[in-house]
Design an enzyme around this catalytic site. Structure first.
Site, mmCIF file in Angstrom:
data_model
loop_
_atom_site.group_PDB
_atom_site.id
_atom_site.type_symbol
_atom_site.label_atom_id
_atom_site.label_comp_id
_atom_site.label_asym_id
_atom_site.label_seq_id
_atom_site.Cartn_x
_atom_site.Cartn_y
_atom_site.Cartn_z
ATOM 1 N N ASP A 31 15.820 -24.408 -34.909
ATOM 2 C CA ASP A 31 16.976 -25.497 -35.451
ATOM 3 C C ASP A 31 16.596 -25.645 -36.409
ATOM 4 O O ASP A 31 16.300 -25.409 -37.481
ATOM 5 C CB ASP A 31 15.418 -26.403 -34.481
ATOM 6 C CG ASP A 31 16.066 -27.844 -34.173
ATOM 7 O OD1 ASP A 31 16.539 -28.124 -32.800
ATOM 8 O OD2 ASP A 31 17.148 -27.900 -35.559
ATOM 9 N N ILE A 32 18.497 -25.896 -37.211
ATOM 10 C CA ILE A 32 18.082 -25.968 -38.263
ATOM 11 C C ILE A 32 18.206 -27.124 -38.708
ATOM 12 O O ILE A 32 17.998 -27.787 -40.188
ATOM 13 C CB ILE A 32 20.559 -26.018 -38.676
ATOM 14 C CG1 ILE A 32 20.710 -26.863 -37.233
ATOM 15 C CG2 ILE A 32 20.552 -24.232 -38.340
ATOM 16 C CD1 ILE A 32 22.479 -27.191 -37.916
ATOM 17 N N HIS A 35 12.405 -26.939 -26.800
ATOM 18 C CA HIS A 35 12.596 -27.004 -28.428
ATOM 19 C C HIS A 35 10.898 -26.469 -28.224
ATOM 20 O O HIS A 35 9.660 -27.313 -26.876
ATOM 21 C CB HIS A 35 11.874 -28.164 -28.482
ATOM 22 C CG HIS A 35 13.695 -28.895 -28.703
ATOM 23 N ND1 HIS A 35 13.929 -29.085 -29.919
ATOM 24 C CD2 HIS A 35 14.302 -29.985 -28.359
ATOM 25 C CE1 HIS A 35 15.063 -29.782 -29.675
ATOM 26 N NE2 HIS A 35 15.397 -30.377 -28.344
ATOM 27 N N HIS A 60 18.401 -26.889 -23.735
ATOM 28 C CA HIS A 60 17.533 -26.015 -24.565
ATOM 29 C C HIS A 60 16.112 -26.712 -24.423
ATOM 30 O O HIS A 60 16.066 -27.491 -24.263
ATOM 31 C CB HIS A 60 17.953 -25.670 -26.261
ATOM 32 C CG HIS A 60 18.016 -26.958 -26.188
ATOM 33 N ND1 HIS A 60 19.498 -27.767 -25.504
ATOM 34 C CD2 HIS A 60 17.716 -28.635 -27.201
ATOM 35 C CE1 HIS A 60 19.179 -29.377 -26.634
ATOM 36 N NE2 HIS A 60 18.708 -29.345 -26.639
#
Ligand code: AMP
Length: 130
Positions: free
Chosen positions: A29-30, A95, A93
C-alpha cells in the site's frame, strides 16, 4: 474506466510488487498504516469482494495467507491484521497490516510517509521471506 488497480495489473502504473500468480497480485500500500501494509487484489476487476465467486475468493484468501506470513516474518509484530474496506478504490482488495494492537487497524490515523527507497527495501525483504 479501468480501476487504478487494473492499471497496476496492466503495468500502466508501477507498484511495489510482492507476489503474483495468474489470478492475484500482492503489492505494498503506498499510503500504509504500518511498514509492510500490503494489498491483495484479484487481477480480474470486481468492485465488491462478495461479488467474487466462492472458489476464486477462497483462492484469494489462500494467496493472501502466503503473503501475510511473509510479511509477518519480515516486520516485527504480534500478527497480521486482515481487513476489507473498499470505500476508496472500487476494485476488491484485502489489506494485510502488521499489528500490535487494535489501534494499528485504525484507518482514520495519519498514514506513514515512506520514501520510495524505504518501500523498496520493505518489499524486497518480504519477497525474500516468501
Ligand atoms: P480502501 O478502498 O478504503 O480499502 O482503500 C484503498 C487503499 O488503496 C488505501 O489504503 C490506499 O492507500 C491504497 N492505494 C491507493 N492507490 C494505490 C496505489 N496506486 N498503490 C498502492 N496502494 C494504493
Amino acid at each position: 474506466m479501468a480501476s487504478i488497480f487494473s492499471r497496476i495489473v496492466a503495468g500502466e502504473i508501477p507498484c511495489y510488487r510482492i507476489a503474483e500468480n495468474n489470478d492475484f497480485l500482492a503489492f505494498l500500500d503506498i499510503n500504509p498504516l504500518a511498514k509492510g501494509h500490503a494489498l491483495v487484489i484479484p487481477k480480474k476487476e470486481t468492485d465488491y469482494i462478495f461479488n467474487i465467486e466462492d472458489e476464486e475468493l477462497a483462492a484469494m484468501m489462500v494467496f493472501a495467507k502466503k503473503v501475510g506470513l511473509a510479511i509477518e516474518k519480515t516486520i516485527p509484530c504480534k500478527r497480521i491484521g486482515v481487513t476489507v474496506i473498499g470505500l476508496e478504490v472500487p476494485h476488491a482488495h484485502i489489506h494485510l497490516i502488521p499489528i500490535n494492537s487494535i489501534f494499528d487497524m485504525d484507518f482514520s490515523k495519519t498514514k506513514l510517509a515512506l520514501s520510495p527507497e524505504e518501500l523498496e527495501e520493505i518489499r524486497s525483504k518480504i519477497v525474500a521471506n516468501l
